[in-house]
Motif scaffolding. Sequence first.
Motif, PDB file in Angstrom:
ATOM      1  N   ALA A 201       1.408  35.106  16.520  1.00  0.00           N
ATOM      2  CA  ALA A 201       0.993  36.481  16.841  1.00  0.00           C
ATOM      3  C   ALA A 201       1.017  36.777  18.341  1.00  0.00           C
ATOM      4  O   ALA A 201       1.192  37.913  18.767  1.00  0.00           O
ATOM      5  CB  ALA A 201      -0.400  36.725  16.271  1.00  0.00           C
ATOM      6  N   GLY A 202       0.869  35.738  19.172  1.00  0.00           N
ATOM      7  CA  GLY A 202       0.836  35.955  20.620  1.00  0.00           C
ATOM      8  C   GLY A 202       2.130  36.530  21.162  1.00  0.00           C
ATOM      9  O   GLY A 202       2.126  37.221  22.179  1.00  0.00           O
TER      10      GLY A 202
ATOM     11  N   GLU B 176       1.959  41.556  23.436  1.00  0.00           N
ATOM     12  CA  GLU B 176       2.316  42.514  24.505  1.00  0.00           C
ATOM     13  C   GLU B 176       3.075  43.722  23.954  1.00  0.00           C
ATOM     14  O   GLU B 176       3.469  44.601  24.709  1.00  0.00           O
ATOM     15  CB  GLU B 176       3.124  41.783  25.591  1.00  0.00           C
ATOM     16  CG  GLU B 176       2.229  40.781  26.356  1.00  0.00           C
ATOM     17  CD  GLU B 176       3.008  39.670  27.020  1.00  0.00           C
ATOM     18  OE1 GLU B 176       3.161  38.606  26.383  1.00  0.00           O
ATOM     19  OE2 GLU B 176       3.447  39.863  28.154  1.00  0.00           O
TER      20      GLU B 176
ATOM     21  N   PHE C 289      -3.860  37.650  15.258  1.00  0.00           N
ATOM     22  CA  PHE C 289      -4.543  37.565  13.965  1.00  0.00           C
ATOM     23  C   PHE C 289      -6.047  37.359  14.132  1.00  0.00           C
ATOM     24  O   PHE C 289      -6.873  37.845  13.390  1.00  0.00           O
ATOM     25  CB  PHE C 289      -3.930  36.414  13.153  1.00  0.00           C
ATOM     26  CG  PHE C 289      -4.110  36.619  11.687  1.00  0.00           C
ATOM     27  CD1 PHE C 289      -5.187  36.045  11.024  1.00  0.00           C
ATOM     28  CD2 PHE C 289      -3.240  37.415  10.988  1.00  0.00           C
ATOM     29  CE1 PHE C 289      -5.379  36.264   9.672  1.00  0.00           C
ATOM     30  CE2 PHE C 289      -3.415  37.639   9.636  1.00  0.00           C
ATOM     31  CZ  PHE C 289      -4.480  37.069   8.980  1.00  0.00           C
ATOM     32  N   ARG C 290      -6.395  36.620  15.181  1.00  0.00           N
ATOM     33  CA  ARG C 290      -7.816  36.250  15.343  1.00  0.00           C
ATOM     34  C   ARG C 290      -8.546  37.098  16.371  1.00  0.00           C
ATOM     35  O   ARG C 290      -9.696  36.853  16.662  1.00  0.00           O
ATOM     36  CB  ARG C 290      -7.925  34.752  15.666  1.00  0.00           C
ATOM     37  CG  ARG C 290      -7.743  33.962  14.365  1.00  0.00           C
ATOM     38  CD  ARG C 290      -7.436  32.522  14.525  1.00  0.00           C
ATOM     39  NE  ARG C 290      -7.117  31.997  13.206  1.00  0.00           N
ATOM     40  CZ  ARG C 290      -5.947  32.199  12.598  1.00  0.00           C
ATOM     41  NH1 ARG C 290      -5.014  32.886  13.208  1.00  0.00           N
ATOM     42  NH2 ARG C 290      -5.699  31.729  11.387  1.00  0.00           N
TER      43      ARG C 290
ATOM     44  N   GLN D 119       5.660  32.864  12.336  1.00  0.00           N
ATOM     45  CA  GLN D 119       4.536  33.029  11.409  1.00  0.00           C
ATOM     46  C   GLN D 119       4.217  34.516  11.275  1.00  0.00           C
ATOM     47  O   GLN D 119       3.381  34.906  10.469  1.00  0.00           O
ATOM     48  CB  GLN D 119       3.304  32.288  11.913  1.00  0.00           C
ATOM     49  CG  GLN D 119       3.513  30.787  12.066  1.00  0.00           C
ATOM     50  CD  GLN D 119       2.382  30.145  12.827  1.00  0.00           C
ATOM     51  OE1 GLN D 119       1.364  29.745  12.246  1.00  0.00           O
ATOM     52  NE2 GLN D 119       2.529  30.035  14.133  1.00  0.00           N
TER      53      GLN D 119
ATOM     54  N   HIS E 187       5.582  33.218   6.819  1.00  0.00           N
ATOM     55  CA  HIS E 187       4.461  33.894   6.164  1.00  0.00           C
ATOM     56  C   HIS E 187       4.853  35.241   5.581  1.00  0.00           C
ATOM     57  O   HIS E 187       3.994  36.100   5.377  1.00  0.00           O
ATOM     58  CB  HIS E 187       3.289  34.047   7.150  1.00  0.00           C
ATOM     59  CG  HIS E 187       2.711  32.725   7.567  1.00  0.00           C
ATOM     60  ND1 HIS E 187       1.879  32.578   8.634  1.00  0.00           N
ATOM     61  CD2 HIS E 187       2.881  31.478   7.059  1.00  0.00           C
ATOM     62  CE1 HIS E 187       1.527  31.305   8.758  1.00  0.00           C
ATOM     63  NE2 HIS E 187       2.137  30.607   7.827  1.00  0.00           N
TER      64      HIS E 187
ATOM     65  N   THR F 205       0.979  30.826  19.479  1.00  0.00           N
ATOM     66  CA  THR F 205       0.294  30.501  18.224  1.00  0.00           C
ATOM     67  C   THR F 205      -0.850  29.541  18.508  1.00  0.00           C
ATOM     68  O   THR F 205      -0.739  28.625  19.311  1.00  0.00           O
ATOM     69  CB  THR F 205       1.247  29.888  17.172  1.00  0.00           C
ATOM     70  OG1 THR F 205       0.502  29.549  15.997  1.00  0.00           O
ATOM     71  CG2 THR F 205       1.988  28.672  17.691  1.00  0.00           C
ATOM     72  N   SER F 206      -1.972  29.795  17.814  1.00  0.00           N
ATOM     73  CA  SER F 206      -3.152  28.940  18.022  1.00  0.00           C
ATOM     74  C   SER F 206      -2.976  27.602  17.321  1.00  0.00           C
ATOM     75  O   SER F 206      -3.730  26.659  17.538  1.00  0.00           O
ATOM     76  CB  SER F 206      -4.393  29.637  17.467  1.00  0.00           C
ATOM     77  OG  SER F 206      -4.177  29.906  16.085  1.00  0.00           O
TER      78      SER F 206
ATOM     79  N   VAL G  33      -3.117  27.104  11.514  1.00  0.00           N
ATOM     80  CA  VAL G  33      -2.793  27.262  10.099  1.00  0.00           C
ATOM     81  C   VAL G  33      -1.627  26.361   9.698  1.00  0.00           C
ATOM     82  O   VAL G  33      -0.564  26.388  10.303  1.00  0.00           O
ATOM     83  CB  VAL G  33      -2.482  28.752   9.802  1.00  0.00           C
ATOM     84  CG1 VAL G  33      -1.973  28.935   8.390  1.00  0.00           C
ATOM     85  CG2 VAL G  33      -3.749  29.570  10.004  1.00  0.00           C
TER      86      VAL G  33
ATOM     87  N   ASP H 187       1.496  29.821  26.224  1.00  0.00           N
ATOM     88  CA  ASP H 187       0.285  30.468  25.721  1.00  0.00           C
ATOM     89  C   ASP H 187      -0.665  30.611  26.911  1.00  0.00           C
ATOM     90  O   ASP H 187      -0.704  29.723  27.760  1.00  0.00           O
ATOM     91  CB  ASP H 187      -0.346  29.561  24.642  1.00  0.00           C
ATOM     92  CG  ASP H 187      -1.403  30.270  23.802  1.00  0.00           C
ATOM     93  OD1 ASP H 187      -1.235  30.345  22.580  1.00  0.00           O
ATOM     94  OD2 ASP H 187      -2.389  30.775  24.391  1.00  0.00           O
TER      95      ASP H 187
ATOM     96  N   ALA I 162       3.687  35.300  27.255  1.00  0.00           N
ATOM     97  CA  ALA I 162       5.088  35.062  26.861  1.00  0.00           C
ATOM     98  C   ALA I 162       6.018  36.125  27.444  1.00  0.00           C
ATOM     99  O   ALA I 162       7.158  35.828  27.824  1.00  0.00           O
ATOM    100  CB  ALA I 162       5.182  35.067  25.334  1.00  0.00           C
TER     101      ALA I 162
HETATM  102  N1  APR Z   1       1.632  35.433  25.181  1.00  0.00           N
HETATM  103  C1  APR Z   1       1.563  34.229  24.551  1.00  0.00           C
HETATM  104  N2  APR Z   1       0.534  33.851  23.746  1.00  0.00           N
HETATM  105  C2  APR Z   1      -0.478  34.743  23.595  1.00  0.00           C
HETATM  106  C3  APR Z   1      -0.487  36.007  24.216  1.00  0.00           C
HETATM  107  C4  APR Z   1       0.622  36.347  25.039  1.00  0.00           C
HETATM  108  N3  APR Z   1       0.691  37.515  25.682  1.00  0.00           N
HETATM  109  N4  APR Z   1      -1.651  36.640  23.858  1.00  0.00           N
HETATM  110  C5  APR Z   1      -2.320  35.798  23.035  1.00  0.00           C
HETATM  111  N5  APR Z   1      -1.628  34.653  22.886  1.00  0.00           N
HETATM  112  C6  APR Z   1      -1.962  33.467  22.092  1.00  0.00           C
HETATM  113  C7  APR Z   1      -3.433  33.201  21.894  1.00  0.00           C
HETATM  114  O1  APR Z   1      -3.961  32.467  23.003  1.00  0.00           O
HETATM  115  C8  APR Z   1      -3.414  32.354  20.626  1.00  0.00           C
HETATM  116  O2  APR Z   1      -3.241  30.982  20.935  1.00  0.00           O
HETATM  117  O3  APR Z   1      -1.461  33.684  20.797  1.00  0.00           O
HETATM  118  C9  APR Z   1      -2.184  32.870  19.880  1.00  0.00           C
HETATM  119  C10 APR Z   1      -2.532  33.719  18.677  1.00  0.00           C
HETATM  120  O4  APR Z   1      -3.179  32.890  17.750  1.00  0.00           O
HETATM  121  P1  APR Z   1      -3.624  33.507  16.337  1.00  0.00           P
HETATM  122  O5  APR Z   1      -4.263  34.840  16.535  1.00  0.00           O
HETATM  123  O6  APR Z   1      -4.359  32.410  15.619  1.00  0.00           O
HETATM  124  O7  APR Z   1      -2.252  33.814  15.590  1.00  0.00           O
HETATM  125  P2  APR Z   1      -1.295  32.771  14.881  1.00  0.00           P
HETATM  126  O8  APR Z   1      -1.341  31.433  15.555  1.00  0.00           O
HETATM  127  O9  APR Z   1       0.047  33.424  14.783  1.00  0.00           O
HETATM  128  O10 APR Z   1      -1.907  32.649  13.422  1.00  0.00           O
HETATM  129  C11 APR Z   1      -1.134  31.877  12.534  1.00  0.00           C
HETATM  130  O11 APR Z   1      -2.615  32.358  10.737  1.00  0.00           O
HETATM  131  O12 APR Z   1      -3.987  33.761   9.842  1.00  0.00           O
HETATM  132  C12 APR Z   1      -2.766  33.241   9.665  1.00  0.00           C
HETATM  133  O13 APR Z   1      -0.900  34.152   8.611  1.00  0.00           O
HETATM  134  C13 APR Z   1      -1.686  34.275   9.747  1.00  0.00           C
HETATM  135  O14 APR Z   1       0.493  33.991  10.725  1.00  0.00           O
HETATM  136  C14 APR Z   1      -0.890  33.874  10.981  1.00  0.00           C
HETATM  137  C15 APR Z   1      -1.270  32.425  11.148  1.00  0.00           C
END
Ligand code: APR
Length: 257
Positions: A34-35, A39, A45-46, A112, A130, A204-205, A208, A229, A246
């Motif tokens: 999601a990160g 932008e 997601f969180r 994802q 996903h 991505t965190s 998952v 990240d 990113a």
């Molecule tokens: N550039 C890079 N990374 C970023 C930015 C940015 N501008 N802004 C936020 N982030 C990072 C955050 O620090 C975090 O580590 O993006 C990550 C987002 O993490 P999550 O919100 O957990 O999203 P994600 O990892 O994609 O979740 C995975 O979990 O809930 C399920 O299906 C859902 O696909 C999702 C999956």
Amino acid sequence: MPNPIDCRDGLAALPPVLLEHLRQADEVLVLTGAGVSAESGIATFREALNGLWARFDPAQLATAEAFVEDPVRVWSWYEWRRAQVLAAQPNPAHRALADWGRQHGRLRLVTQNVDDLHERAGSREVIHLHGSLHAPRCFACARPLAAPALPESAEQLVAPPLCPACGGLARPGVVWFGEALPAEALASAWALAERCDLCLVVGTSGLVQPAASLPGVARQQGATVVRIDPQPAADFKGDWQLLGAAGMILPALLERL
Ligand code: APR
């Protein structure tokens, strides 16, 4: 290997050896979360949901049980997210990855995310682990269905359309918690992790599974793993971690390759 490398003010601190790894890479796997869409204005997601959805925990909306209990609420939540995505534009991170894919030729993008911003930026053959907001299907017979017109307002509750073939309810074409990932997408992503020599992990965190295991599979077979990240992650302490957004780091990296 100085870890993590603070790239919030640019890539001056980037060691030449890392740039060499990036330039010499033969087969590149990029895993995004999601990160990479943050932008573009798409909440990760969180991050706390806003407006009507602030009181809901996403994990309580993203399940088949939640849909059965209240199809209108779950369908409306995904239609709100789909409207957000359609109103958003790809950001420089999406575009840099699309450019890198065109220039490199052996770069595959695994995401994802359920948005289509990588495709709208020009990336091809994107592997969606996903699913997608843009591919609804019948909850009963799984027949693919056309995405309906969007609701008038983001906060409007709308009923899911009915399947013309069996009368079942349309459901979002995303993978819900507790559901299996699309087998072909997962197998392709796993095979790429087993043979790539560079694995880029962007936004991505890593919370998952099984997506979160892909960088470990690549690391295990000797690939260079680079995480982008703003926040460091303990699981990547032996890899390259570039701290920053990113949308700033990826275009700057591409300029140096
Ligand atoms: N550039 C890079 N990374 C970023 C930015 C940015 N501008 N802004 C936020 N982030 C990072 C955050 O620090 C975090 O580590 O993006 C990550 C987002 O993490 P999550 O919100 O957990 O999203 P994600 O990892 O994609 O979740 C995975 O979990 O809930 C399920 O299906 C859902 O696909 C999702 C999956």
